[in-house]
Write a protein that holds these residues in place. Structure first.
Motif, short mmCIF file in Angstrom:
data_model
loop_
_atom_site.label_atom_id
_atom_site.label_comp_id
_atom_site.label_asym_id
_atom_site.label_seq_id
_atom_site.Cartn_x
_atom_site.Cartn_y
_atom_site.Cartn_z
N TYR A 66 0.83 -1.20 0.00
CA TYR A 66 0.00 0.00 0.00
C TYR A 66 0.87 1.25 0.00
O TYR A 66 0.62 2.18 -0.77
CB TYR A 66 -0.92 0.01 1.22
N GLU A 67 1.88 1.29 0.85
CA GLU A 67 2.69 2.50 1.00
C GLU A 67 3.40 2.86 -0.31
O GLU A 67 3.42 4.01 -0.72
CB GLU A 67 3.72 2.30 2.11
N ILE A 68 3.98 1.84 -0.96
CA ILE A 68 4.70 2.12 -2.21
C ILE A 68 3.70 2.48 -3.33
O ILE A 68 3.92 3.42 -4.10
CB ILE A 68 5.55 0.91 -2.64
N ALA A 69 2.60 1.75 -3.41
CA ALA A 69 1.59 2.03 -4.44
C ALA A 69 1.00 3.42 -4.24
O ALA A 69 0.75 4.15 -5.22
CB ALA A 69 0.50 0.97 -4.41
N CYS A 70 0.77 3.80 -2.99
CA CYS A 70 0.21 5.12 -2.71
C CYS A 70 1.18 6.22 -3.13
O CYS A 70 0.78 7.22 -3.71
CB CYS A 70 -0.12 5.23 -1.22
N ALA A 71 2.46 6.03 -2.82
CA ALA A 71 3.46 7.02 -3.21
C ALA A 71 3.53 7.15 -4.74
O ALA A 71 3.64 8.26 -5.27
CB ALA A 71 4.83 6.63 -2.65
N ARG A 72 3.44 6.01 -5.43
CA ARG A 72 3.44 6.05 -6.90
C ARG A 72 2.20 6.76 -7.42
O ARG A 72 2.27 7.57 -8.35
CB ARG A 72 3.51 4.64 -7.48
N ALA A 73 1.05 6.48 -6.83
CA ALA A 73 -0.20 7.09 -7.26
C ALA A 73 -0.17 8.61 -7.09
O ALA A 73 -0.73 9.35 -7.90
CB ALA A 73 -1.38 6.50 -6.49
N GLU A 74 0.52 9.08 -6.04
CA GLU A 74 0.60 10.52 -5.82
C GLU A 74 1.35 11.20 -6.96
O GLU A 74 0.99 12.31 -7.38
CB GLU A 74 1.28 10.80 -4.48
N PHE A 75 2.40 10.56 -7.47
CA PHE A 75 3.09 11.10 -8.65
C PHE A 75 2.14 11.16 -9.84
O PHE A 75 2.11 12.15 -10.58
CB PHE A 75 4.31 10.24 -9.00
N LEU A 76 1.36 10.10 -10.04
CA LEU A 76 0.42 10.06 -11.16
C LEU A 76 -0.62 11.16 -11.04
O LEU A 76 -0.98 11.80 -12.03
CB LEU A 76 -0.27 8.69 -11.23
N LEU A 77 -1.12 11.38 -9.83
CA LEU A 77 -2.13 12.42 -9.61
C LEU A 77 -1.58 13.82 -9.88
O LEU A 77 -2.32 14.72 -10.26
CB LEU A 77 -2.67 12.34 -8.19
N LYS A 78 -0.27 13.98 -9.68
CA LYS A 78 0.37 15.27 -9.94
C LYS A 78 0.85 15.39 -11.39
O LYS A 78 1.50 16.37 -11.75
CB LYS A 78 1.56 15.45 -9.00
N ASN A 79 0.54 14.34 -12.19
CA ASN A 79 0.98 14.29 -13.59
C ASN A 79 2.50 14.36 -13.71
O ASN A 79 3.05 14.96 -14.64
CB ASN A 79 0.33 15.43 -14.40
N GLN A 80 3.17 13.73 -12.75
CA GLN A 80 4.62 13.64 -12.77
C GLN A 80 5.06 12.23 -13.12
O GLN A 80 4.34 11.27 -12.85
CB GLN A 80 5.20 14.03 -11.39
N GLU A 81 6.23 12.11 -13.73
CA GLU A 81 6.75 10.81 -14.09
C GLU A 81 7.07 10.02 -12.82
O GLU A 81 7.91 10.44 -12.01
CB GLU A 81 8.02 10.95 -14.94
N PRO A 82 6.42 8.86 -12.62
CA PRO A 82 6.66 8.10 -11.39
C PRO A 82 7.92 7.23 -11.49
O PRO A 82 7.86 6.07 -11.88
CB PRO A 82 5.39 7.25 -11.26
N LEU A 83 9.07 7.79 -11.14
CA LEU A 83 10.31 7.03 -11.18
C LEU A 83 10.38 6.12 -9.97
O LEU A 83 10.14 6.53 -8.83
CB LEU A 83 11.51 7.98 -11.19
N GLU A 84 10.74 4.87 -10.20
CA GLU A 84 10.70 3.87 -9.14
C GLU A 84 11.54 4.27 -7.93
O GLU A 84 11.08 4.15 -6.78
CB GLU A 84 11.17 2.52 -9.67
N GLU A 85 12.75 4.76 -8.16
CA GLU A 85 13.61 5.08 -7.02
C GLU A 85 13.01 6.20 -6.17
O GLU A 85 13.22 6.24 -4.95
CB GLU A 85 15.02 5.47 -7.48
N ASP A 86 12.23 7.08 -6.80
CA ASP A 86 11.64 8.20 -6.06
C ASP A 86 10.49 7.74 -5.18
O ASP A 86 10.45 8.04 -3.98
CB ASP A 86 11.15 9.28 -7.03
N TYR A 87 9.53 7.01 -5.76
CA TYR A 87 8.37 6.66 -4.94
C TYR A 87 8.68 5.54 -3.95
O TYR A 87 8.08 5.49 -2.87
CB TYR A 87 7.14 6.34 -5.80
N VAL A 88 9.63 4.68 -4.27
CA VAL A 88 10.03 3.67 -3.28
C VAL A 88 10.74 4.36 -2.11
O VAL A 88 10.51 4.00 -0.94
CB VAL A 88 10.95 2.61 -3.92
N ASP A 89 11.58 5.34 -2.39
CA ASP A 89 12.28 6.07 -1.33
C ASP A 89 11.28 6.78 -0.41
O ASP A 89 11.43 6.75 0.82
CB ASP A 89 13.25 7.08 -1.94
#
Length: 248
Positions: A66-89
């Motif tokens: 949930y935590e990683i998926a949520c962080a990735r989704a936040e990038f998507l909602l901001k229309n930003q490129e969801p780079l794995e190292e960023d949302y996992v961090d």
């Protein structure tokens, strides 16, 4: 997900783990009421539930998924490129706040597929619920006395959206949580007329693609034992003051 890791002053802990407070405030939130609310759940178009067979093979804990998926989704909602190292961090930093968090030693390819599916479902689902309005990430939750301020998951206009990423149905604890969030928000609005309280709440599970939407005042009438909202606010204030000594 469990919230025992959180401080006793966090409103999620108050709603779930401090005995008696929620039962005093919402005595009508009994198993039959919860089952009835869950029967109103709906699905969102264009979203498929994530395979439970695939989920059973993941190496991540459900909370970390949930935590990683949520962080990735936040990038998507901001229309930003969801780079794995960023949302996992971001997810690892959030989990590191909890002393019993299980930080993964590695994220497998199967895990990455599941993270993407859940994150996409979450972002798509929130946009569908928003119907063109802005999705606010981490809306503030006002504190009261020894209950600390906190943050919700998302909100859209006057609708609070809380996300649950489990294989189970929504629980009494889930409904108590959004009710307490609303009650704290309503209490804050009494002293701050410019702040308008939420009118409705949504509990959304992007894993299973289902959600329940409630009108807070209507739900309060069903579970508050005949009290009006002002009477419940007064009861909340008296209850948390009485509980202070028991928690100290």
């Amino acid at each position: 997900m469990r919230f025992l890791r959180l401080p006793f002053t966090d409103p999620r802990t108050v709603a779930r783990d401090i005995p008696g407070i929620s039962e005093i405030l919402f005595p009508g939130l009994v198993p039959g009421m919860v089952a009835g609310l869950n029967q109103t759940r709906m699905e969102l178009e264009g979203i498929d539930a994530v395979s439970e067979i695939a989920l059973s093979k993941m190496s991540l804990t459900p909370s970390m998924l949930y935590e990683i998926a949520c962080a990735r989704a936040e990038f998507l909602l901001k229309n930003q490129e969801p780079l794995e190292e960023d949302y996992v961090d971001i997810a690892l930093k959030r989990q590191s706040r909890f002393f019993d968090a299980q930080i993964p030693s590695q994220i497998t390819n199967e895990d990455k597929v599941l993270i993407q599916l859940v994150a996409d479902n979450l972002a798509l689902g929130l946009r569908e619920l928003a119907k063109g309005k802005e999705v606010i990430i981490a809306p503030p939750i006002a504190g009261l006395e020894w209950i600390s301020s906190s943050q919700g998951d998302f909100c859209v206009d006057d609708c609070l959206v809380e996300v649950k990423c489990t294989s189970k149905n929504f629980s009494a604890g889930d409904y108590r949580q959004i009710l307490l969030y609303w009650l704290l928000d309503f209490t804050y609005s009494l002293a701050n007329p410019e702040a308008l309280p939420w009118k409705s709440g949504v509990i959304f599970n992007p894993r299973k693609n289902n959600y329940v939407k409630v009108n807070f005042e209507d739900l309060h009438r069903l579970v508050a034992g005949g009290r009006n909202v002002i009477e419940t606010v007064e009861l909340l204030q008296n209850t948390i003051l009485s509980a202070r000594a028991k928690l100290s």
